[in-house]
Design a protein around this motif. Structure first.
Motif, PDB file in Angstrom:
ATOM      1  N   PRO A 285       0.815  -1.226   0.000  1.00 57.17           N
ATOM      2  CA  PRO A 285       0.000   0.000   0.000  1.00 57.17           C
ATOM      3  C   PRO A 285       0.843   1.268   0.000  1.00 57.17           C
ATOM      4  O   PRO A 285       1.925   1.321   0.600  1.00 57.17           O
ATOM      5  N   VAL A 286       0.335   2.277  -0.680  1.00 60.55           N
ATOM      6  CA  VAL A 286       0.903   3.625  -0.645  1.00 60.55           C
ATOM      7  C   VAL A 286      -0.107   4.502   0.102  1.00 60.55           C
ATOM      8  O   VAL A 286      -1.275   4.596  -0.297  1.00 60.55           O
ATOM      9  N   ILE A 287       0.336   5.141   1.187  1.00 55.35           N
ATOM     10  CA  ILE A 287      -0.548   5.856   2.110  1.00 55.35           C
ATOM     11  C   ILE A 287      -0.341   7.361   1.989  1.00 55.35           C
ATOM     12  O   ILE A 287       0.783   7.835   1.813  1.00 55.35           O
ATOM     13  N   ASN A 288      -1.442   8.101   2.118  1.00 56.16           N
ATOM     14  CA  ASN A 288      -1.397   9.558   2.187  1.00 56.16           C
ATOM     15  C   ASN A 288      -1.003   9.952   3.607  1.00 56.16           C
ATOM     16  O   ASN A 288      -1.726   9.662   4.566  1.00 56.16           O
ATOM     17  N   LEU A 294      -5.545   5.388   1.729  1.00 54.13           N
ATOM     18  CA  LEU A 294      -4.775   4.507   0.867  1.00 54.13           C
ATOM     19  C   LEU A 294      -4.912   5.015  -0.568  1.00 54.13           C
ATOM     20  O   LEU A 294      -6.009   5.029  -1.124  1.00 54.13           O
ATOM     21  N   MET A 295      -3.781   5.410  -1.147  1.00 51.15           N
ATOM     22  CA  MET A 295      -3.821   6.048  -2.454  1.00 51.15           C
ATOM     23  C   MET A 295      -3.528   5.078  -3.595  1.00 51.15           C
ATOM     24  O   MET A 295      -3.858   5.353  -4.745  1.00 51.15           O
ATOM     25  N   PHE A 497       6.854  -0.559   6.077  1.00 52.43           N
ATOM     26  CA  PHE A 497       6.323  -1.494   7.060  1.00 52.43           C
ATOM     27  C   PHE A 497       5.525  -0.819   8.169  1.00 52.43           C
ATOM     28  O   PHE A 497       4.723  -1.474   8.842  1.00 52.43           O
ATOM     29  N   ILE A 498       5.723   0.486   8.394  1.00 51.97           N
ATOM     30  CA  ILE A 498       4.921   1.149   9.421  1.00 51.97           C
ATOM     31  C   ILE A 498       3.447   1.150   9.031  1.00 51.97           C
ATOM     32  O   ILE A 498       2.564   1.184   9.896  1.00 51.97           O
ATOM     33  N   PHE A 499       3.182   1.091   7.735  1.00 51.36           N
ATOM     34  CA  PHE A 499       1.799   1.031   7.257  1.00 51.36           C
ATOM     35  C   PHE A 499       1.387  -0.411   6.979  1.00 51.36           C
ATOM     36  O   PHE A 499       0.394  -0.896   7.517  1.00 51.36           O
ATOM     37  N   ALA A 500       2.145  -1.093   6.132  1.00 53.83           N
ATOM     38  CA  ALA A 500       1.837  -2.490   5.806  1.00 53.83           C
ATOM     39  C   ALA A 500       2.948  -3.028   4.917  1.00 53.83           C
ATOM     40  O   ALA A 500       3.521  -2.281   4.112  1.00 53.83           O
ATOM     41  N   PRO A 501       3.251  -4.321   5.033  1.00 54.02           N
ATOM     42  CA  PRO A 501       4.189  -4.935   4.098  1.00 54.02           C
ATOM     43  C   PRO A 501       3.488  -5.221   2.778  1.00 54.02           C
ATOM     44  O   PRO A 501       2.308  -4.916   2.615  1.00 54.02           O
ATOM     45  N   ALA A 502       4.202  -5.818   1.862  1.00 53.62           N
ATOM     46  CA  ALA A 502       3.563  -6.252   0.617  1.00 53.62           C
ATOM     47  C   ALA A 502       2.587  -7.389   0.940  1.00 53.62           C
ATOM     48  O   ALA A 502       2.926  -8.334   1.645  1.00 53.62           O
ATOM     49  N   LEU A 503       1.360  -7.266   0.434  1.00 53.05           N
ATOM     50  CA  LEU A 503       0.280  -8.181   0.813  1.00 53.05           C
ATOM     51  C   LEU A 503      -0.193  -8.999  -0.387  1.00 53.05           C
ATOM     52  O   LEU A 503      -0.139  -8.542  -1.533  1.00 53.05           O
TER      53      LEU A 503
END
Length: 533
Positions: A285-288, A294-295, A497-503
């Motif tokens: 994910p790419v986060i704003n 989630l952008m 990783f603070i937001f999410a790893p590859a899922l």
């Protein structure tokens, strides 16, 4: 690291496997040279022994006749000489003459016909001298061994150089070999075979060569045979050694392949894995950073083996780029992305999907046609696609690369520069590429530590991107301090990783729907109706 280790192991195994086959000729050449040199030396030794034996027998006979005869040319002298000739296989004549060649008497009783071939040469430590002569009708040169008495008399014994004759010597040699007897001063007195090619040789390795001296006689025997001719006699051994070498090479190669498999290096079966669909897309994910929205996502890949093992891309990406497998791997990933995210992209039309391209894609204009063919009939709009190019491998400023970039832009796709700041980029390079997004490498993000107020390199990259009017995505964000620092310096988008790893796709969809309700026309109309009610 494992991939590099596998390349080294495979290269070493291949070299070791084929080394015996390559070495067979060298080993056999060395063996033939040593063996044939020994054979040649034996032939030389046999000839020198015959010359030495014949000369020694003649010398002994001459001395015996002289010691047993009270004077020369008497019946006793002639009788003694005849008896020595009759008891010898090689002694031909005993002659008494003066220094001018006037013959007084001989053992046979008829004139002796001879002509010198060499000068009279001394015998080391002996009173006698030796002369090589042409004797009568003999085809073989003869040795004239002479003992002088004062200034008026000389007694000589004549013996052929070799008792068996020149024809017998010729039959004992190979077809293209050469043997010759020379004086120690280099004068040839007997040559069997053609010596011209030997004299014109350009290197010592062209011939197998041996030489030897006939005892203390001033005579030397030389023998030479072309190495190529000697080598032909070992054809059976050559076939046998080559067969053994091939078997050994096959065993070594099989062992090397087994060891490569044992190292579990993914690159070994990468082509087959792509064909079986084992290279799966994972979505990070790419986060704003301002809103938490989630952008979009970056499409990463993992190798999911049939045994359940998950292999990270670091183990096979370099191999894929080097071998050209990155192109079919990217096409496979795009097909899977279309299948995975079509429905989600319809619900979230603002979702951005980033897909990595490799330097090889920009040397082949077909990638634009592939993108158009894959996504033209899907729910994923071209405007939702972002294609990332890495800066670690610079693109050639060629017409094809510019055509690929222009073609992707023409479809409505955007271009992102990955790993910015780690390779070959500069303002002019970025301006030439026409990128829309700059992704800051995690190397610079990691420079932000607790309490950090300024990171000049990171700040410079951010400023450069802003000056180019490019969007910025920070990679590898793992701490709250990093996220806050980036946000305070104008960076809006980040992944890490603070937001999410590859899922996997299911987990990624759950995250998207958890953060945002579906945004399609039907749901929007339902919301308006509910609000009005």
């Amino acid at each position: 690291m494992k991939s590099r280790y596998s390349h080294v192991l495979m290269l070493f195994g291949a070299l070791l496997a084929f080394l015996p086959i390559i070495a067979v000729d060298h080993l056999l050449d060395a063996y033939v040279r040593v063996r044939e040199t020994a054979v040649a030396q034996q032939a030389v030794s046999a000839v020198t022994a015959q010359i030495e034996t014949g000369a020694a027998a003649a010398l002994d006979s001459l001395r015996a006749v002289i010691s047993e005869s009270p004077s020369f040319c008497t019946p006793t002298f002639v009788s003694n000489a005849q008896r020595k000739i009759e008891g010898s296989l090689s002694l031909k004549q005993i002659l008494v003459e003066n220094s001018d060649g006037v013959q007084y008497c001989d053992a046979i009783g008829r004139p002796v016909t001879y002509s010198p071939i060499s000068d009279r040469l001394p015998l080391p430590g002996q009173p006698e001298t030796i002369t090589v002569v042409k004797y009568g009708t003999l085809d073989m040169p003869a040795l004239k061994i002479t003992q002088s008495y004062g200034d008026t008399r000389e007694v000589s014994a004549f013996v052929p150089l070799l008792p068996q004759g020149q024809d017998a010597l010729q039959r004992g040699l190979q077809a293209t070999s050469m043997m010759r007897v020379v004086l120690t001063n280099g004068t040839a007195i007997l040559t069997v075979g053609d010596a011209v090619p030997f004299e014109r040789r350009t290197s010592s390795g062209q011939y197998v060569f041996a030489q030897g001296f006939a005892g203390e006689l001033p005579l030397k025997v030389e023998y030479a045979v072309p190495f190529a001719m000697a080598r032909t006699g070992y054809a059976d051994l050559d076939i046998g050694m080559t067969t053994v070498a091939c078997l050994f090479s096959a065993v070594v190669l099989l062992i090397s392949l087994y060891l490569v498999r044992r190292t579990r290096v993914p690159a070994f079966d990468l082509e087959r894995a792509i064909g079986r669909g084992e290279i799966k897309p994972y979505y990070q994910p790419v986060i704003n950073l301002r809103t938490g929205e989630l952008m979009g996502c970056e499409v990463l890949c993992r190798w999911e083996k049939r045994n359940g093992q998950i292999v990270s891309p670091g183990a096979f990406i370099d191999y894929a780029e080097t071998t050209g497998l990155a192109i079919p791997m990217t096409l496979s990933l795009m097909q899977q992305v279309k299948f995975d995210l079509s429905e989600l992209s319809k619900d979230r039309p603002d979702l951005k999907i980033s897909i990595n391209l490799f330097e090889g894609h920009f040397r082949d204009g077909s990638i634009v046609e592939d993108v158009q063919a894959i996504f033209s009939n899907s729910a994923i709009d071209f405007r939702q696609l972002v294609f990332e190019i890495t800066e670690r491998h610079p693109l050639a400023n060629s017409a094809i690369a510019n055509s690929v970039i222009g073609g992707l832009h023409a479809l409505g796709c955007r271009l992102a520069l990955d790993d910015a700041g780690t390779g070959h980029s500069n303002l002019a390079y970025l301006g030439t590429l026409g990128v829309d997004i700059i992704k800051i490498d995690r190397v610079f993000v990691d420079m932000v530590k607790p309490g950090t107020t300024q990171v000049p390199v990171l700040d410079g990259l951010i400023t450069m991107a802003q000056d180019l009017n490019c969007e910025i995505v920070a990679e590898g964000v793992e701490t709250e301090e990093q996220a806050l620092y980036l946000r305070s310096h104008g960076v809006v988008q980040a992944q890490g990783f603070i937001f999410a790893p590859a899922l996997r796709v299911d987990a990624f969809k759950e995250l998207v729907y958890a953060l945002h309700a579906p945004k399609n026309p039907a749901s929007a109309e339902a919301d308006v109706t509910a609000t009005a009610a």
